[in-house]
Design an enzyme around this catalytic site. Structure first.
Site, short mmCIF file in Angstrom:
data_model
loop_
_atom_site.label_atom_id
_atom_site.label_comp_id
_atom_site.label_asym_id
_atom_site.label_seq_id
_atom_site.Cartn_x
_atom_site.Cartn_y
_atom_site.Cartn_z
N ARG A 50 0.92 -1.18 0.11
CA ARG A 50 0.09 0.02 -0.08
C ARG A 50 0.99 1.20 0.08
NH1 ARG A 50 1.95 1.83 4.09
NH2 ARG A 50 0.51 4.00 3.80
N GLY A 51 0.27 2.21 -0.23
CA GLY A 51 1.14 3.66 -0.03
C GLY A 51 1.14 3.97 -1.75
N ALA A 52 0.98 5.15 -2.05
CA ALA A 52 0.95 5.50 -3.80
C ALA A 52 2.16 5.12 -4.46
CB ALA A 52 0.63 7.09 -3.98
N ARG A 95 -7.45 -0.74 -6.95
CA ARG A 95 -7.81 0.50 -6.05
C ARG A 95 -7.80 1.69 -6.95
NH1 ARG A 95 -4.18 1.01 -0.54
NH2 ARG A 95 -6.25 2.02 -0.10
N GLN A 198 -2.79 2.85 9.90
CA GLN A 198 -1.15 2.80 9.20
C GLN A 198 -0.48 3.48 10.16
OE1 GLN A 198 -4.12 3.16 7.77
NE2 GLN A 198 -4.27 2.41 5.58
N ASP A 239 -2.03 10.69 -2.68
CA ASP A 239 -2.38 9.55 -3.14
C ASP A 239 -2.52 10.05 -4.74
OD1 ASP A 239 -2.98 8.65 -0.50
OD2 ASP A 239 -2.74 6.86 -1.70
N ASN A 249 -5.55 12.64 0.04
CA ASN A 249 -4.50 11.81 0.58
C ASN A 249 -5.36 10.85 1.64
OD1 ASN A 249 -1.96 10.78 1.53
ND2 ASN A 249 -2.12 12.11 3.19
N LYS A 250 -4.81 10.09 2.50
CA LYS A 250 -5.56 9.14 3.58
C LYS A 250 -6.69 10.07 4.19
CE LYS A 250 -5.37 5.75 4.22
NZ LYS A 250 -6.31 5.01 3.60
#
Ligand code: MRU
Length: 336
Positions: A50-52, A95, A198, A239, A249-250
Site C-alpha cells: 500500500r501507499g501511492a 484501487r 497505518q 495519493d 490523501n488518507k
C-alpha cells in the site's frame, strides 16, 4: 520492534514480486512472494502492499508478472499482448484513488509489443527510478523545512508515507528521515490513522527503527496538538494531486490542513511527480475509494459497534489547494 536487515518494501526477484506483508506489522516482519497476478491483486486489495509510490511499482511489477507468466505458456504475439493487457486492466482497477497504480501499469504496458524480457526490464527501471525519486524529494523536503523554520523541527504526519509506502525512503517520512540525518529533527507526532492504523502500526514502527523521537496520538487529538503549538509543520504524502493542486490523501488529512491553516503553520505535501495527475482538473473529480464496513465495526474479530450499524468508510479525503503551503517533488517545490 523486530529489527531486520534492510529490505525494500517491494522488489522483483527474477520470477516474482516480493513484498513486506504490511498487514503483519508491527508484530512480525514477513515477506510475501507473489507469483501470480491474482495473488498480487489480492495483496493490493487487502493493503499487504500500500501507499501511492509502492502501488505504482506494484502496478509495474504486476504487468511484468503478467508478461512473465504469459510468456511461459504462449509465444504468439497478438495473444500475448491481449493477455497481458487483460491482466494489466485487472491490476489497475483494484484501487481507484492512488493515481500511481494505474500510472505504473500504463508506463509498463507501453512496452507490451517488445515481449516479456523488455516489459520486465521496464518495470525494474521504473522501480529504480521511483526509489531515486523518493530519495531526492526527501532531501528537497528537508531543505524546504529548513527554509521555513529555524532550529530543530517538530513535525506532525498522518497515515504512513514512509519507506513502507514506497520502495525505500518514503515521502513525508522520507523528509523526516532526511531532517533526522541532518540532526534537524526534534520530534514527530504520528496520528493513529483510523480505521486501519497505518500511523500506529507502520509509521511508529518506522520511526522507532530510524531512532527518531516520536509520539503517537489518536486522529482526533491532532487539532489540539496543532492549536497548542506542539508542532512546527504538518508533512503528509499524497495519493493523487489534481491539476489545480488539490491533494487527495488518507482520510483525516483535510482536518489537519484546516488546523494548520488556522494555527498559521506550514502544511507540506511530499510526493513524487508520478502522483501528480494533470488530467484530473480538481480533487472533486477524483474517485474516492470506499472500503468495507467490517473495517469500522470489527477489529480483528471484535465488534466495535452493533453489527447492523450503517457505515460510510471513505479511504481518502481532499485537501483544497489553498490550504497547501507547498508540494515538494523530486524535481521542484510547487506553491499552489
Ligand atoms: O490506504 P493507503 O494506506 O494505501 O493510503 C496511503 C496514504 O494515504 C499515504 O498517505 C499516501 O499513499 C502517500 S504514501 C507515500
Amino acid at each position: 520492534v523486530t529489527q531486520h536487515p534492510h529490505v525494500r518494501t517491494i522488489d522483483w526477484d527474477g520470477d516474482a514480486v516480493v513484498i513486506i506483508d504490511q498487514t503483519a506489522l508491527p508484530h512480525r516482519v514477513e515477506m510475501l512472494r507473489l507469483t501470480t497476478v491474482d495473488a498480487l491483486c489480492d495483496a493490493i486489495a487487502r493493503l499487504a502492499v500500500r501507499g501511492a509510490p509502492a502501488l505504482g511499482v506494484a502496478g509495474a511489477l504486476g504487468v511484468a508478472l503478467a508478461a512473465r507468466n504469459t510468456h511461459a505458456h504462449n509465444n504468439n504475439g497478438a495473444t500475448f499482448e491481449a493477455a497481458v493487457q487483460r491482466d494489466a486492466a485487472r491490476i489497475a482497477a483494484v484501487r481507484p484513488t492512488a493515481v500511481n497504480l494505474a500510472w505504473g501499469v500504463t508506463q509498463t504496458l507501453a512496452h507490451r509489443d517488445k515481449g516479456a524480457p523488455a516489459i520486465i526490464e521496464a518495470a525494474q527501471a521504473l522501480l529504480e527510478a521511483e526509489a531515486e525519486s523518493t530519495r531526492a524529494l526527501s532531501h528537497r523536503g528537508a531543505d524546504l523545512l529548513d527554509s521555513l523554520h529555524t532550529g530543530q523541527h517538530r513535525i506532525l504526519t498522518h497515515c504512513n508515507a514512509g519507506a513502507l509506502a514506497c520502495v525505500d525512503w518514503g515521502t513525508a517520512l522520507g523528509v523526516v528521515r532526511a531532517a533526522h540525518e541532518r540532526n534537524h529533527l526534534a520530534h514527530v507526532i504520528c496520528t493513529e490513522t483510523r480505521p486501519l492504523l497505518q500511523g500506529a502500526r507502520l509509521t511508529a514502527w518506522e520511526l522507532a527503527r530510524m531512532g527518531a523521537p516520536h509520539t503517537l496520538v489518536i486522529d482526533s487529538a491532532a487539532a489540539l496538538v496543532i492549536a497548542r503549538g506542539m508542532v512546527d509543520a504538518v508533512v503528509v504524502g499524497a495519493d493523487r494531486i489534481a491539476a489545480n493542486g488539490d491533494v487527495v490523501n488518507k482520510i483525516g488529512t483535510y482536518p489537519h490542513a484546516l488546523a494548520a491553516h488556522r494555527a498559521g503553520i506550514p502544511f507540506i505535501v511530499a510526493a513524487p511527480e508520478s502522483t501528480i495527475d494533470a488530467t484530473t482538473p480538481t480533487g472533486n473529480d477524483v474517485e474516492i475509494e470506499e472500503r468495507g464496513d467490517g473495517e469500522v465495526i470489527h477489529w480483528r474479530g471484535w465488534h466495535t459497534a452493533p453489527e447492523e450499524t450503517a457505515v460510510f468508510n471513505p479511504a481518502f479525503d481532499v485537501t483544497p489547494a489553498e490550504l497547501v503551503t507547498a508540494i515538494v517533488t523530486e524535481r521542484r517545490v510547487i506553491r499552489p
